[in-house]
Design an enzyme around this catalytic site. Structure first.
Site, PDB file in Angstrom:
ATOM      1  N   CYS A   1       0.813  -1.223   0.000  1.00  0.00           N
ATOM      2  CA  CYS A   1       0.000   0.000   0.000  1.00  0.00           C
ATOM      3  C   CYS A   1       0.843   1.269   0.000  1.00  0.00           C
ATOM      4  O   CYS A   1       0.324   2.354  -0.236  1.00  0.00           O
ATOM      5  CB  CYS A   1      -0.918   0.011   1.220  1.00  0.00           C
ATOM      6  SG  CYS A   1      -1.965  -1.426   1.291  1.00  0.00           S
TER       7      CYS A   1
ATOM      8  N   HIS B   1      -2.774   6.767   4.708  1.00  0.00           N
ATOM      9  CA  HIS B   1      -3.302   5.599   4.002  1.00  0.00           C
ATOM     10  C   HIS B   1      -4.576   5.159   4.729  1.00  0.00           C
ATOM     11  O   HIS B   1      -4.618   5.075   5.951  1.00  0.00           O
ATOM     12  CB  HIS B   1      -2.265   4.480   4.004  1.00  0.00           C
ATOM     13  CG  HIS B   1      -2.798   3.176   3.517  1.00  0.00           C
ATOM     14  ND1 HIS B   1      -3.521   3.070   2.350  1.00  0.00           N
ATOM     15  CD2 HIS B   1      -2.730   1.925   4.035  1.00  0.00           C
ATOM     16  CE1 HIS B   1      -3.875   1.804   2.180  1.00  0.00           C
ATOM     17  NE2 HIS B   1      -3.410   1.089   3.194  1.00  0.00           N
TER      18      HIS B   1
ATOM     19  N   ASN C   1     -10.143   0.045   2.158  1.00  0.00           N
ATOM     20  CA  ASN C   1      -8.701   0.111   1.914  1.00  0.00           C
ATOM     21  C   ASN C   1      -8.439  -0.184   0.431  1.00  0.00           C
ATOM     22  O   ASN C   1      -8.586  -1.319  -0.011  1.00  0.00           O
ATOM     23  CB  ASN C   1      -7.994  -0.915   2.803  1.00  0.00           C
ATOM     24  CG  ASN C   1      -6.487  -0.937   2.605  1.00  0.00           C
ATOM     25  OD1 ASN C   1      -5.970  -0.355   1.657  1.00  0.00           O
ATOM     26  ND2 ASN C   1      -5.797  -1.608   3.492  1.00  0.00           N
TER      27      ASN C   1
HETATM   28  N1  ACO Z   1     -17.117  -9.725  11.509  1.00  0.00           N
HETATM   29  C1  ACO Z   1     -17.330 -10.166  12.748  1.00  0.00           C
HETATM   30  N2  ACO Z   1     -16.342 -10.643  13.532  1.00  0.00           N
HETATM   31  C2  ACO Z   1     -15.106 -10.676  13.025  1.00  0.00           C
HETATM   32  C3  ACO Z   1     -14.815 -10.221  11.730  1.00  0.00           C
HETATM   33  C4  ACO Z   1     -15.885  -9.736  10.963  1.00  0.00           C
HETATM   34  N3  ACO Z   1     -15.716  -9.270   9.710  1.00  0.00           N
HETATM   35  N4  ACO Z   1     -13.499 -10.351  11.499  1.00  0.00           N
HETATM   36  C5  ACO Z   1     -12.958 -10.860  12.617  1.00  0.00           C
HETATM   37  N5  ACO Z   1     -13.933 -11.064  13.543  1.00  0.00           N
HETATM   38  C6  ACO Z   1     -13.786 -11.607  14.878  1.00  0.00           C
HETATM   39  C7  ACO Z   1     -12.549 -12.456  15.029  1.00  0.00           C
HETATM   40  O1  ACO Z   1     -12.839 -13.778  14.611  1.00  0.00           O
HETATM   41  C8  ACO Z   1     -12.296 -12.361  16.500  1.00  0.00           C
HETATM   42  O2  ACO Z   1     -13.187 -13.225  17.179  1.00  0.00           O
HETATM   43  P1  ACO Z   1     -12.675 -14.084  18.451  1.00  0.00           P
HETATM   44  O3  ACO Z   1     -12.294 -13.059  19.477  1.00  0.00           O
HETATM   45  O4  ACO Z   1     -13.892 -14.882  18.787  1.00  0.00           O
HETATM   46  O5  ACO Z   1     -11.517 -14.885  17.945  1.00  0.00           O
HETATM   47  C9  ACO Z   1     -12.705 -10.928  16.850  1.00  0.00           C
HETATM   48  O6  ACO Z   1     -13.559 -10.509  15.785  1.00  0.00           O
HETATM   49  C10 ACO Z   1     -11.547  -9.972  16.988  1.00  0.00           C
HETATM   50  O7  ACO Z   1     -10.667 -10.135  15.883  1.00  0.00           O
HETATM   51  P2  ACO Z   1      -9.381  -9.236  15.716  1.00  0.00           P
HETATM   52  O8  ACO Z   1      -8.677  -9.637  14.450  1.00  0.00           O
HETATM   53  O9  ACO Z   1      -8.582  -9.247  16.966  1.00  0.00           O
HETATM   54  O10 ACO Z   1     -10.060  -7.803  15.516  1.00  0.00           O
HETATM   55  P3  ACO Z   1      -9.374  -6.390  15.438  1.00  0.00           P
HETATM   56  O11 ACO Z   1      -9.955  -5.497  16.439  1.00  0.00           O
HETATM   57  O12 ACO Z   1      -7.867  -6.499  15.370  1.00  0.00           O
HETATM   58  O13 ACO Z   1      -9.860  -5.857  14.025  1.00  0.00           O
HETATM   59  C11 ACO Z   1      -9.032  -5.647  11.773  1.00  0.00           C
HETATM   60  C12 ACO Z   1      -9.560  -6.576  12.846  1.00  0.00           C
HETATM   61  C13 ACO Z   1     -10.136  -4.680  11.387  1.00  0.00           C
HETATM   62  C14 ACO Z   1      -8.598  -6.461  10.578  1.00  0.00           C
HETATM   63  C15 ACO Z   1      -7.843  -4.850  12.329  1.00  0.00           C
HETATM   64  O14 ACO Z   1      -6.946  -5.721  12.984  1.00  0.00           O
HETATM   65  C16 ACO Z   1      -7.065  -4.110  11.272  1.00  0.00           C
HETATM   66  O15 ACO Z   1      -7.566  -3.206  10.642  1.00  0.00           O
HETATM   67  N6  ACO Z   1      -5.785  -4.434  11.127  1.00  0.00           N
HETATM   68  C17 ACO Z   1      -4.903  -3.749  10.229  1.00  0.00           C
HETATM   69  C18 ACO Z   1      -5.176  -4.143   8.855  1.00  0.00           C
HETATM   70  C19 ACO Z   1      -4.426  -3.271   7.947  1.00  0.00           C
HETATM   71  O16 ACO Z   1      -4.204  -2.111   8.194  1.00  0.00           O
HETATM   72  N7  ACO Z   1      -4.036  -3.861   6.864  1.00  0.00           N
HETATM   73  C20 ACO Z   1      -3.524  -3.203   5.812  1.00  0.00           C
HETATM   74  C21 ACO Z   1      -2.187  -2.552   5.984  1.00  0.00           C
HETATM   75  S1  ACO Z   1      -1.341  -2.761   4.539  1.00  0.00           S
HETATM   76  C22 ACO Z   1      -2.465  -2.652   3.370  1.00  0.00           C
HETATM   77  O17 ACO Z   1      -3.199  -1.708   3.395  1.00  0.00           O
HETATM   78  C23 ACO Z   1      -2.644  -3.729   2.350  1.00  0.00           C
END
Ligand code: ACO
Length: 324
Positions: free
Chosen positions: A112, A251, A281
């Protein structure tokens, strides 16, 4: 002499995928997606659209905005993680489509951060004597998204943005930049198959290895640290304080990453451009899409200082500070 942004254009496909649509595909909810990421909807490319098709529309708009023709271009640099094909480069496809002269054209792969890397490279070429460089960020992540994986499929959208970067007289333009990488945690965000390590086979397709694999919560922590680091180092290199910045364009990956980065810089959110609620994103397209919006809605004007920061697969990160 400074490189400055003479024109900008962007494009997002018409098809909208809302959180309500995703509720019908995977076990998720609008409430979860909105509270965890800030995303409400994203744009999805048509089946027959590839990255260069999106980039072409953004390019035509950028050329018009700069008041120049394709024949005036001095180079084409495309940041993309989802090129039309492994080779030739998407930049060469654009060169052909717009009928640009036989100029240098190449892609940059930096996840990204690819768009900011491309802009940084363009600045170096401008200082080396080139002019009128077309810099593009174009990605179609939806074609590499696993729509059975709720942890990733809610995040990504498609789009493209393009800039015309010109040689200026030094009164405006890029003030500083900072780029970095750390490959030690690459497994946290990657597409396992389709490259030379694991070429396409029936097995890779059956195991769904041609899609994005991400450990979101680990990436989250790295992103906050890296984006803040990029901002601080870019500002420091130009001896500019956060209070002098009119607009921060980060970003657009997750509203919580953006808020945490802004907080570390002591920048109020009203000085931060956020449009991920509408686009999700879009990888390399996210910053130029946001910058185009900032210009069109009057959030920045000539003379304003703007800071752009990004983080992406690799991992890579960086910042570019410029006077518009
Ligand atoms: N709907 C409902 N529940 C979900 C979903 C969903 N879509 N996705 C995950 N969950 C659940 C998980 O299974 C987990 O359940 P559990 O506790 O029973 O195991 C719970 O929600 C928490 O999951 P986490 O992954 O810990 O959630 P988090 O608060 O970290 O949010 C997210 C997830 C949104 C992906 C976040 O971590 C994030 O944005 N990370 C960065 C991603 C990023 O920036 N990537 C790109 C950078 S580089 C580029 O842009 C390509």
């Amino acid at each position: 002499m400074r490189a400055y942004i003479a024109g900008i254009g962007s494009y997002a496909p018409d098809k909208v995928l809302t959180n309500a649509d995703l509720e019908k595909i995977v076990d998720t909810s609008d409430e979860w997606i909105t509270s965890r990421s800030g995303i409400k909807e994203r744009r999805i490319a048509a089946e027959n659209q590839a990255a260069s098709d999106l980039a072409l529309i953004a390019t035509e708009r950028a050329l018009k905005s700069a008041g120049i023709k394709a024949k005036d271009l001095g180079a084409i640099i495309v940041g993309t993680a989802t090129p039309d094909m492994p080779f030739p480069s998407t930049a060469c496809l654009i060169q052909k489509q717009i009928g640009a002269p036989h100029v240098m054209a190449f892609d940059i792969s930096a996840g990204c951060t690819g768009f900011l890397y491309a802009l940084g490279v363009a600045e170096i070429f401008i200082k080396g004597g080139y002019d009128n460089i077309l810099v593009i960020g174009a990605d179609i992540l939806s074609k590499f998204t696993d729509y059975t994986d709720r942890t990733t499929c809610v995040l990504f959208g498609d789009g493209a943005g393009a800039l015309i970067v010109k040689k200026g007289d030094g009164t405006r333009g890029i003030l500083s930049s900072h780029f970095a990488s750390d490959g030690s945690s690459w497994q946290l965000l990657h597409q396992p198959a389709g490259g030379s390590r694991m070429p396409a086979s029936i097995e890779t397709v059956e195991k769904r290895l041609h899609v994005i694999r991400m450990q979101g919560n680990e990436v989250f922590k790295l992103a906050v640290r890296a984006m803040s680091d990029a901002a601080v180092k870019t500002l420091r290199a130009a001896n500019v304080s956060p209070s002098e910045v009119k607009l921060l364009i980060p970003h657009q990956a997750n509203i919580r990453i953006i808020e945490a980065s802004a907080k570390r810089l002591h920048m109020p959110m009203d000085k931060v451009l956020v449009n991920l609620d509408r686009y999700g994103n879009t990888s390399t397209a996210s910053i130029p899409l946001a910058l185009d919006e900032a210009v069109k809605t009057g959030r920045i004007d000539r003379g304003d200082i703007v800071l752009m920061i990004a983080f992406g697969a690799g991992f890579t990160w960086g910042g570019v500070l410029f006077e518009y």
